[in-house]
Design a protein around this motif. Sequence first.
Motif, short mmCIF file in Angstrom:
data_model
loop_
_atom_site.label_atom_id
_atom_site.label_comp_id
_atom_site.label_asym_id
_atom_site.label_seq_id
_atom_site.Cartn_x
_atom_site.Cartn_y
_atom_site.Cartn_z
N SER A 386 -87.57 36.85 -66.27
CA SER A 386 -88.65 37.62 -66.88
C SER A 386 -89.11 38.70 -65.91
O SER A 386 -88.60 38.82 -64.79
N GLY A 387 -90.07 39.51 -66.35
CA GLY A 387 -90.61 40.55 -65.48
C GLY A 387 -91.72 41.32 -66.17
O GLY A 387 -92.25 40.90 -67.21
N THR A 388 -92.08 42.46 -65.57
CA THR A 388 -93.11 43.32 -66.15
C THR A 388 -92.48 44.61 -66.65
O THR A 388 -91.37 44.99 -66.23
N CYS A 389 -93.19 45.31 -67.54
CA CYS A 389 -92.68 46.53 -68.12
C CYS A 389 -93.86 47.40 -68.55
O CYS A 389 -95.03 46.98 -68.46
N THR A 390 -93.56 48.58 -69.04
CA THR A 390 -94.60 49.49 -69.51
C THR A 390 -94.70 49.37 -71.03
O THR A 390 -93.72 49.67 -71.73
N ALA A 391 -95.84 48.89 -71.50
CA ALA A 391 -96.01 48.70 -72.94
C ALA A 391 -95.83 50.02 -73.67
O ALA A 391 -96.31 51.07 -73.23
N GLY A 392 -95.10 49.93 -74.76
CA GLY A 392 -94.88 51.12 -75.58
C GLY A 392 -93.73 51.98 -75.15
O GLY A 392 -93.43 53.00 -75.79
N ALA A 393 -93.04 51.63 -74.05
CA ALA A 393 -91.92 52.44 -73.55
C ALA A 393 -90.58 51.95 -74.03
O ALA A 393 -89.53 52.40 -73.56
N GLY A 394 -90.55 50.99 -74.96
CA GLY A 394 -89.29 50.50 -75.52
C GLY A 394 -88.85 49.18 -74.90
O GLY A 394 -89.52 48.59 -74.04
N ASP A 395 -87.69 48.71 -75.40
CA ASP A 395 -87.14 47.44 -74.91
C ASP A 395 -86.63 47.57 -73.48
O ASP A 395 -86.36 48.68 -72.99
N PRO A 404 -73.67 42.12 -69.07
CA PRO A 404 -74.80 42.56 -69.89
C PRO A 404 -75.47 41.35 -70.54
O PRO A 404 -74.81 40.50 -71.14
N ALA A 405 -76.81 41.28 -70.41
CA ALA A 405 -77.55 40.15 -70.96
C ALA A 405 -78.32 40.50 -72.21
O ALA A 405 -79.02 39.65 -72.76
N GLY A 406 -78.28 41.77 -72.65
CA GLY A 406 -78.97 42.16 -73.87
C GLY A 406 -80.32 42.80 -73.59
O GLY A 406 -80.67 43.10 -72.44
N ALA A 407 -81.07 43.01 -74.67
CA ALA A 407 -82.37 43.68 -74.57
C ALA A 407 -83.49 42.69 -74.83
O ALA A 407 -83.37 41.80 -75.67
N ALA A 408 -84.59 42.87 -74.06
CA ALA A 408 -85.77 42.03 -74.22
C ALA A 408 -86.94 42.92 -74.62
O ALA A 408 -87.11 44.02 -74.09
N ALA A 409 -87.73 42.43 -75.56
CA ALA A 409 -88.88 43.22 -76.03
C ALA A 409 -89.96 43.26 -74.96
O ALA A 409 -90.22 42.26 -74.27
N CYS A 410 -90.59 44.44 -74.82
CA CYS A 410 -91.73 44.59 -73.91
C CYS A 410 -93.01 44.31 -74.70
O CYS A 410 -93.30 45.00 -75.69
N SER A 411 -93.75 43.29 -74.31
CA SER A 411 -94.94 42.88 -75.06
C SER A 411 -96.08 43.87 -74.85
O SER A 411 -96.05 44.71 -73.93
N SER A 412 -97.08 43.73 -75.68
CA SER A 412 -98.25 44.60 -75.54
C SER A 412 -98.97 44.35 -74.23
O SER A 412 -99.73 45.20 -73.75
#
Length: 793
Positions: A386-395, A404-412
Amino acid sequence: MMHTSAMRSRFGRVVCAMAAAAALVAAGGASAATSAQGRGYGLNLSASLGNVVGLSAPLGDTGNNQAPQAPPAPQDFSTYAPLLSATAGVTALGLNVLSVNTGDIYGRTISALSKNKVDSEAQVVGLDVSVLGLPLLGNRANLLSLKADAVTAEARFTCVSGTAQPSGKASITGLSSSGTLGLLLNPLISGLGSLLNVAPNTGLNVQIPLVASLTLLLNEQSISGNKLTVNGLRLGVSVLGAINSDLTVAHAEATMPNCQAAPGSVSIAVPNINTSNQTAVPITGSCTVGGGTVTVSSNPSGNPSSTTSTSCGGAGTYSANINASPSGSNLPDGSISFFANQDGVVASTAVTKNTAVSTPNVTVNTPLPVINAANASNYGNTPLISGTCTAGAGDVSVNIGSVPAGAAACSSGGTWQLGVDVNVSGLPDGFVVITATQGAGSGSGTATKDTVAPSVVITSAPPIIPANAASYVFSGSCSDSGTAVNTTVSDGNPAHTVSVAATCISNQWSVTRNMTAFNDGNITFTASQTDAAGNTTTPPASRVALKDLTPPIVTVAQPAQINENNQGNFSVTGACTIGDSSVSITIGGMAQTGVCEGPKALGDPGVWTVTGINARGLPAGPVQVTATQSDAAGNVGNAQATTTKVSAAEVDTTPPIVTVTAPLIGADNEGSYQPSGTCEAGSSNVTVIIGAGLPGAASTTAICNSNSTWTAPPTNVRGLPQGPVIVTATQSDSSGNVGAGQAQTSKTTQAGGNGDPGENLYPMLPVPVGGAWAGLLLLATGLGFLRRRQRRN
């Protein structure tokens, strides 16, 4: 015909991992093998004449494995071929020329060209070999028997300073020999029975003219060009010059044609650079063990230069950090190429640096779970990445190493988690960079992959006997020093299964525990290790030992006195336990051996007898006779008795004095008749015959008491006819003299009666026989005869 015992409960598979690759020191440029081959097998048997039973091909065989060099990385192999047990043999002309029984067998080969190494290994546990036996005579006809707890062989090639160098070794534990040729082999075997490293090509040849020849080789090593062959034990047998059989135990081969500069022996992995990682950009990759330092640089190089150097670790990997921020090399945003150079071999990769405010901020949570044998095929969700991401910037796009492990959704809330399992078994062990990318932003973390399980072997688990039961020791070898070895002990009853932990110290472990609470019979021991990565020895090492705390029951019957008559042909006898060893007897210091033969009646013990003993050399006086017998577990039973040797002048020629008192036999006692009398205390029991010469005569034995009296046990004499009955008693002393006595009585009932007094139609009075009574009887008979003659006159 193929015949192997697929499952045997007393032995589990022995899992032995190869030793860690040794660090190599290179002079000049780094070198690596361009290709390698390896093969290992546990057992092979061949014959020029006759039938090979139970073996059509080598057992525990990895086959020939080859690893050609090809960019960008070596095509390595790791092959493991286990077998639980095997039974095989060679028969010809009615002979068991050679028979083999084993426990666990395995062959293993590993090629790690990037680490300059190819390694093959084979092992056989519980070896039992018999040579030249007649089937009708069983093991007693074996010319030779060889046994060993374990036989191991290893063949290895490594690159040292640009040269392919071979090394081989063999270890043999618990080696022993028996049979007709056992004495000839003992000078060799006694020095090697417990060696872990046997000198190469240690051997012995034995010739029996016109009959057979035998060749035994330990740690047989040969080099042919760039191929090294090691045999842990090889046994060759030739019979009558026509039947030739060859047994190979633990065979290992390793081949390395050369050590040349290896393109692709250096790799590099760098994540995209953003505001979150620009102060410490992680750079990782593979390298050549034993080569020079790895130099990492970039284009543009930055100011000051981003160039840095690091060493190649023993696992063939390296890692470094570069500060690409304005406070460091101040690399510009845009495309940046990174290079890894080791001894002229260069690898490169291109990444993007984007530190603009609009670049998404994405990270990978660390520390990352270790990739081990249990989770390598389903890594990513359990355990979770897991990790952190910028909400609203896409998967967030995730890569695990090159997978390749695929795409993970970035939560709100600005977090992501992979949520799926990925098979990363194909990735090499070592550092694995996990990269998360969201738009132009990226983050990464480094996980460690370690899928090699620890190797544990139980090398010693002797039989459990009274001498060691309270403080029993079983032990073995282990691969991870400093890590606990988890052991279990069980007698088959779940309530009696216990776990004991030991520490692996210098690749050895040992457990001491009290075994008295376990049931007699087979005791099963297991041992395993779990390393820091979570890999566990699978299956655990297993071994079975016999627990037997009951010594054989052996006795010595009271020997006869040794005198002039029997000292040239003296004999002794006694009881023993059927199924255990022969009985060892000493008679005044003279050693004899007696065979424990079957009982004369069901439920009786066995019987041993030694006859024809020449006791003339023994001095006069007390002579002690001892008998000892041991069982399979090593328990010893013993007994003793004392007799006397006398000279001719001391020979006892006086027989025992035996008398008989015989009550009248009537309806009240004919079912349990008990005559009695006197005897010589210290001599044999008294043999009693009631009604000798009559139909229904009875025989019994009475004990001669210490007060010189005897009484017969209750005896049924209803079968005797009505009328006079003679009762006799005999007894012998230790010198063989026999004394006898008798008395006459009468039976007042008819033969086979039921005790009814009405049957006594002609009651009889008892008439004593012998002594004064005999004289009176003769006098009365004579007087009656004279009266009849006077009347007739």
